[in-house]
Design a protein around this motif. Structure first.
Motif, PDB file in Angstrom:
ATOM      1  N   PRO B 159     -17.948  -4.338  -7.707  1.00 55.78           N
ATOM      2  CA  PRO B 159     -17.120  -5.488  -7.991  1.00 55.78           C
ATOM      3  C   PRO B 159     -17.517  -6.482  -6.674  1.00 55.78           C
ATOM      4  O   PRO B 159     -17.703  -6.207  -5.622  1.00 55.78           O
ATOM      5  N   GLU B 160     -17.207  -7.856  -7.210  1.00 58.19           N
ATOM      6  CA  GLU B 160     -17.162  -8.752  -6.143  1.00 58.19           C
ATOM      7  C   GLU B 160     -16.048  -8.845  -5.273  1.00 58.19           C
ATOM      8  O   GLU B 160     -16.235  -9.179  -3.954  1.00 58.19           O
ATOM      9  N   VAL B 161     -14.941  -8.297  -5.698  1.00 56.29           N
ATOM     10  CA  VAL B 161     -13.644  -8.181  -5.205  1.00 56.29           C
ATOM     11  C   VAL B 161     -12.985  -6.960  -5.350  1.00 56.29           C
ATOM     12  O   VAL B 161     -12.891  -6.430  -6.527  1.00 56.29           O
ATOM     13  N   LEU B 162     -12.950  -6.119  -4.088  1.00 55.88           N
ATOM     14  CA  LEU B 162     -12.369  -5.024  -4.459  1.00 55.88           C
ATOM     15  C   LEU B 162     -10.726  -4.919  -3.667  1.00 55.88           C
ATOM     16  O   LEU B 162     -10.797  -5.193  -2.575  1.00 55.88           O
ATOM     17  N   LEU B 163      -9.953  -4.596  -4.646  1.00 63.12           N
ATOM     18  CA  LEU B 163      -8.494  -4.792  -4.258  1.00 63.12           C
ATOM     19  C   LEU B 163      -7.865  -3.206  -4.237  1.00 63.12           C
ATOM     20  O   LEU B 163      -8.190  -2.341  -4.873  1.00 63.12           O
ATOM     21  N   LEU B 164      -7.338  -2.927  -2.792  1.00 63.91           N
ATOM     22  CA  LEU B 164      -6.817  -1.724  -2.430  1.00 63.91           C
ATOM     23  C   LEU B 164      -5.292  -1.738  -2.317  1.00 63.91           C
ATOM     24  O   LEU B 164      -5.049  -2.626  -1.353  1.00 63.91           O
ATOM     25  N   ASP B 165      -4.530  -0.808  -2.744  1.00 66.95           N
ATOM     26  CA  ASP B 165      -3.238  -0.933  -2.527  1.00 66.95           C
ATOM     27  C   ASP B 165      -3.017   0.390  -1.899  1.00 66.95           C
ATOM     28  O   ASP B 165      -2.909   1.609  -2.529  1.00 66.95           O
ATOM     29  N   GLU B 166      -2.551   0.233  -0.465  1.00 67.61           N
ATOM     30  CA  GLU B 166      -2.138   1.418   0.262  1.00 67.61           C
ATOM     31  C   GLU B 166      -3.009   2.924  -0.161  1.00 67.61           C
ATOM     32  O   GLU B 166      -2.643   3.754  -0.626  1.00 67.61           O
ATOM     33  N   PRO B 167      -4.409   2.617   0.022  1.00 68.60           N
ATOM     34  CA  PRO B 167      -5.366   3.641  -0.483  1.00 68.60           C
ATOM     35  C   PRO B 167      -5.032   5.047   0.266  1.00 68.60           C
ATOM     36  O   PRO B 167      -5.793   5.762  -0.378  1.00 68.60           O
ATOM     37  N   THR B 168      -4.463   5.089   1.412  1.00 65.58           N
ATOM     38  CA  THR B 168      -4.299   6.473   1.966  1.00 65.58           C
ATOM     39  C   THR B 168      -2.819   6.925   2.073  1.00 65.58           C
ATOM     40  O   THR B 168      -2.582   7.919   2.630  1.00 65.58           O
ATOM     41  N   ALA B 169      -2.096   6.049   1.154  1.00 62.98           N
ATOM     42  CA  ALA B 169      -0.469   6.708   1.107  1.00 62.98           C
ATOM     43  C   ALA B 169      -0.528   8.092   0.553  1.00 62.98           C
ATOM     44  O   ALA B 169      -1.379   8.061  -0.445  1.00 62.98           O
ATOM     45  N   ASN B 170       0.312   8.920   1.031  1.00 61.83           N
ATOM     46  CA  ASN B 170       0.497  10.316   0.360  1.00 61.83           C
ATOM     47  C   ASN B 170      -0.666  11.069   0.614  1.00 61.83           C
ATOM     48  O   ASN B 170      -1.053  12.181  -0.130  1.00 61.83           O
ATOM     49  N   LEU B 171      -1.644  10.649   1.421  1.00 67.52           N
ATOM     50  CA  LEU B 171      -2.791  11.857   1.682  1.00 67.52           C
ATOM     51  C   LEU B 171      -2.960  12.408   3.191  1.00 67.52           C
ATOM     52  O   LEU B 171      -2.281  11.892   4.037  1.00 67.52           O
ATOM     53  N   ASP B 172      -3.439  13.744   3.215  1.00 64.70           N
ATOM     54  CA  ASP B 172      -3.261  14.509   4.630  1.00 64.70           C
ATOM     55  C   ASP B 172      -4.388  13.700   5.270  1.00 64.70           C
ATOM     56  O   ASP B 172      -5.078  12.760   4.806  1.00 64.70           O
ATOM     57  N   PRO B 173      -4.116  13.859   6.580  1.00 67.11           N
ATOM     58  CA  PRO B 173      -4.957  13.246   7.757  1.00 67.11           C
ATOM     59  C   PRO B 173      -6.446  13.363   7.414  1.00 67.11           C
ATOM     60  O   PRO B 173      -7.194  12.466   7.639  1.00 67.11           O
ATOM     61  N   VAL B 174      -6.960  14.389   6.787  1.00 66.84           N
ATOM     62  CA  VAL B 174      -8.596  14.629   6.664  1.00 66.84           C
ATOM     63  C   VAL B 174      -8.723  13.743   5.531  1.00 66.84           C
ATOM     64  O   VAL B 174      -9.973  12.923   5.708  1.00 66.84           O
ATOM     65  N   SER B 175      -8.092  13.728   4.355  1.00 65.82           N
ATOM     66  CA  SER B 175      -8.401  12.939   3.389  1.00 65.82           C
ATOM     67  C   SER B 175      -8.266  11.610   3.709  1.00 65.82           C
ATOM     68  O   SER B 175      -9.238  10.608   3.446  1.00 65.82           O
ATOM     69  N   THR B 176      -7.563  11.088   4.710  1.00 68.75           N
ATOM     70  CA  THR B 176      -7.269   9.750   4.989  1.00 68.75           C
ATOM     71  C   THR B 176      -8.480   9.056   5.773  1.00 68.75           C
ATOM     72  O   THR B 176      -9.005   8.246   5.613  1.00 68.75           O
ATOM     73  N   ASP B 177      -9.061  10.166   6.724  1.00 63.38           N
ATOM     74  CA  ASP B 177     -10.203   9.902   7.304  1.00 63.38           C
ATOM     75  C   ASP B 177     -11.264   9.727   6.494  1.00 63.38           C
ATOM     76  O   ASP B 177     -12.113   8.643   6.794  1.00 63.38           O
ATOM     77  N   LYS B 178     -11.698  10.538   5.555  1.00 65.03           N
ATOM     78  CA  LYS B 178     -12.871  10.319   4.629  1.00 65.03           C
ATOM     79  C   LYS B 178     -12.470   8.766   3.986  1.00 65.03           C
ATOM     80  O   LYS B 178     -13.562   8.081   3.688  1.00 65.03           O
ATOM     81  N   ILE B 179     -11.410   8.611   3.257  1.00 62.89           N
ATOM     82  CA  ILE B 179     -11.278   7.295   2.628  1.00 62.89           C
ATOM     83  C   ILE B 179     -11.713   6.214   3.353  1.00 62.89           C
ATOM     84  O   ILE B 179     -12.240   5.222   3.143  1.00 62.89           O
ATOM     85  N   GLU B 180     -10.889   6.315   4.687  1.00 58.89           N
ATOM     86  CA  GLU B 180     -11.163   5.187   5.555  1.00 58.89           C
ATOM     87  C   GLU B 180     -12.536   4.916   6.073  1.00 58.89           C
ATOM     88  O   GLU B 180     -12.915   3.733   5.962  1.00 58.89           O
ATOM     89  N   ARG B 181     -13.433   6.017   5.975  1.00 56.94           N
ATOM     90  CA  ARG B 181     -14.618   5.895   6.381  1.00 56.94           C
ATOM     91  C   ARG B 181     -15.517   5.271   5.160  1.00 56.94           C
ATOM     92  O   ARG B 181     -16.313   4.502   5.430  1.00 56.94           O
TER      93      ARG B 181
END
Lengths: 228, 372
Positions: B159-181
């Motif tokens: 996509p030319e524009v990617l919209l993300l709404d709280e992409p790591t809400a409700n995730l554990d720290p390891v998953s959050t880290d993966k998504i953030e990376r």
């Protein structure tokens, strides 16, 4: 009691011996109700999707009417089709009264409200988030309906099974618009009526058992389909 | 710092649900390739703004421009434009299909050729670390895996524009880290514009080129992370970005860029240009405060360049991991953060007499709105 036992053995006999008349009648029942149900589904699934996803004035009222029509007496539908297609009726020029075509039309009218109403309620079971996700991923309106129908496939298939059940088990409409003509419009339910009137309870009950066996086979087949 | 060519522009946006005003007088412009973080508390209107940008909702008032073109309020053009964006919703909604079909559906809807789809899906599943998951039903995945499917499903569309709404809400720290990376990898490539809503401040700080603070439906402040976190424009923003010490005062003196703020009779020096008589807030980040034990200060064993040294008494000590949070009373309440080790070595506890010192540059002065 002996009658019941006799009819049971007779049913098994008729089925095992592949009695040509029984096979023909059962086959016709399946064909007519299957066609009616398939055509109704082709209309109702997209239409149900359209109604579910669009806001328009009178939507609530429409759904109420559709639900009321769940209770449509079969014989009343038969009467309606009869009046429409009889020689002096507005659609009489088609000349289809007392043919399988008229029976299919009658059963479609019977099944459409049920399928439509249940499709709409099946779709309501799919979360708004799922619909939004599909839209965000670039689905067009029609593609969204397709996806949501697939998401709701269990409930949608249940609706189709129920619709088919109503079609194959009804007698009032088939009798009125088909006329129970032997070898042409005679189906399982009209045969049962006739045999009962003639006093041949055994054959009538045997035909009933055959109808239920058909239902069992179809229900197993659809269950398989659901689990895929 | 308005970018030269903006891909998304929102002007005069007002939106309400019934009586409740969700967004008010909102103007926003996001440049091509920019990573923009939208921070604000829950219920501030972040999701609604993203939904309007994704054309899922039609705003009550206001216009949306995509790549310079004004978007009509209805019609087929909206689908065409929506297909140039992708939106990752807060709760990952995977379809009741295989992982492969989930990721492929956006491409299928766009009418891509089967072989191209297979190629792209394989590649993206590799990228998000879900290779080998193709035939699993996506509904059987864990929350973190499902969110990665959602991310793959969006990224595969390039996509030319990617919209993300709280992409790591409700995730554990390891998953959050993966998504953030993964998000930061996409951001670094620089050809995708991103607008990300989050209430996790650090996420905005790490990933974004620019941050917008959305409070009760208003875009209160936009700027880079330093601007927002160290120079909040008003009390609301200051509170939201974790400025714990926000003290009311009046400027008593102002010369050469240094002001003296009178706080209940206590003078406090800060770097600012506001004139004398101005009613202001003095904001001090807790980690910028150094605590000195009284006797060492009197002996002048150390001399400090810090302009402010206030006599204070510790009223409360709480331990937060390796840090100690101390509330001190120096005529007004101040919160200081020091390492737990220092607090122990200096034997700081409730009742201890200390000096709270901080530099004039560590104090951010903001105007008190006259209406308050």
């Amino acid at each position: 009691m002996t009658e019941l036992w006799n009819s049971l053995t007779k049913a098994v006999d008729l089925i095992v011996s592949l009695d040509p008349q029984v096979i023909e009648i059962a086959g016709r029942s399946l064909r007519i109700s299957g066609t009616a149900c398939l055509l109704a589904a082709l209309i109702c699934l997209p239409l149900g999707g359209f109604i579910h996803f669009h806001q328009f004035p009178g939507k609530r009222a429409l759904i109420n009417i559709v639900q009321t029509l769940f209770f449509l007496p079969t014989v009343l539908v038969g009467l309606l089709v009869f009046v429409l297609f009889c020689r002096t009726g507005p659609l009489g020029f088609f000349g289809i009264l007392l043919t399988p075509t008229a029976m299919v039309i009658g059963q479609m009218i019977l099944v459409i409200p049920l399928l439509l109403g249940l499709t709409i309620s099946a779709l309501s079971g799919v979360s708004k988030e799922t619909v939004d996700t599909a839209t965000s991923l670039g689905a067009s309106g029609f593609q969204t309906i397709q996806l949501v129908l697939r998401e709701a496939k269990y409930a949608v298939l249940a609706a189709v099974i129920l619709g088919f059940g109503r079609a194959i088990s009804e007698v009032g409409c088939a009798m009125l618009v088909g006329g129970n003509i032997r070898g042409f419009t005679r189906i399982v339910t009209t045969s049962i009526t006739l045999e009962t009137a003639k006093g041949d309870f055994e054959l009538a009950i045997a035909l009933g058992i055959i109808l239920l066996s058909l239902a069992l086979i179809i229900s197993i087949a659809l269950n398989r389909l659901q689990q895929r | 710092m308005k970018p030269l060519s903006s891909i998304i522009e929102v002007t005069g946006l007002n939106h309400s649900y019934g009586e409740r005003k969700i967004l008010q007088d909102l103007n926003l412009s996001v440049g091509k390739g920019e990573v923009f973080a939208l921070i604000g508390p829950t219920g501030a209107g972040k999701t609604t703004l993203l939904r309007i940008i994704n054309l899922l909702e039609v705003p009550g008032v206001g216009e949306i421009y995509f790549d310079g073109k004004c978007i009509p309020r209805s019609g087929k053009q909206r689908l065409e434009i929506r297909r140039r964006m992708s939106f990752i919703h807060q709760k990952p909604q995977v379809f009741n299909l295989s992982v492969y079909d989930n990721v492929a559906c956006g491409l299928r809807w766009r009418g891509e050729a089967k072989s191209r789809i297979a190629e792209k899906v394989d590649h993206i599943l590799d990228t998000v670390g879900l290779e080998g998951y193709e035939n699993r039903n996506a509904r059987t995945l864990s929350g973190g895996e499902a969110q990665r499917v959602a991310l793959a499903r969006s990224l595969v569309l390039e996509p030319e524009v990617l919209l993300l709404d709280e992409p790591t809400a409700n995730l554990d720290p390891v998953s959050t880290d993966k998504i953030e990376r993964l998000i930061s990898d996409v951001a670094r490539q620089g050809n995708t514009t991103m607008i990300m809503a989050t209430h996790v401040m650090s996420q905005g700080q790490q990933l974004a080129d620019r941050i917008g603070v959305l409070l009760s439906g208003r875009l209160t402040q936009t700027g880079n992370a330093t601007d927002i976190f160290h120079s909040p424009q008003n009390e609301e923003v200051a509170h939201f970005v974790g400025m714990e010490n926000i003290i009311e005062g009046v400027i008593s003196e102002s010369s050469q860029g240094i002001v003296t703020v009178n706080i209940d009779g206590k003078p406090l020096q800060a770097v600012s240009n506001y004139p004398a008589g101005k009613r202001v807030y003095a904001c001090i980040r807790p980690e910028d405060i150094t605590l000195l034990i009284a006797d060492s200060y009197e002996q002048k064993a150390v001399r400090s360049s810090a302009r402010n040294a206030l006599q204070a008494r510790v009223s409360r000590v709480t331990t937060i991991g390796p840090l100690s949070r101390l509330e001190v009373d120096c005529g007004f309440r101040l919160v200081a953060l020091v390492t737990r080790l220092s607090a122990e070595e200096l034997d700081l506890q409730a009742g201890s007499e200390v000096y709270a010192t901080f530099k004039a540059t560590g104090v951010h002065i903001m105007e008190r709105e006259s209406s308050r």
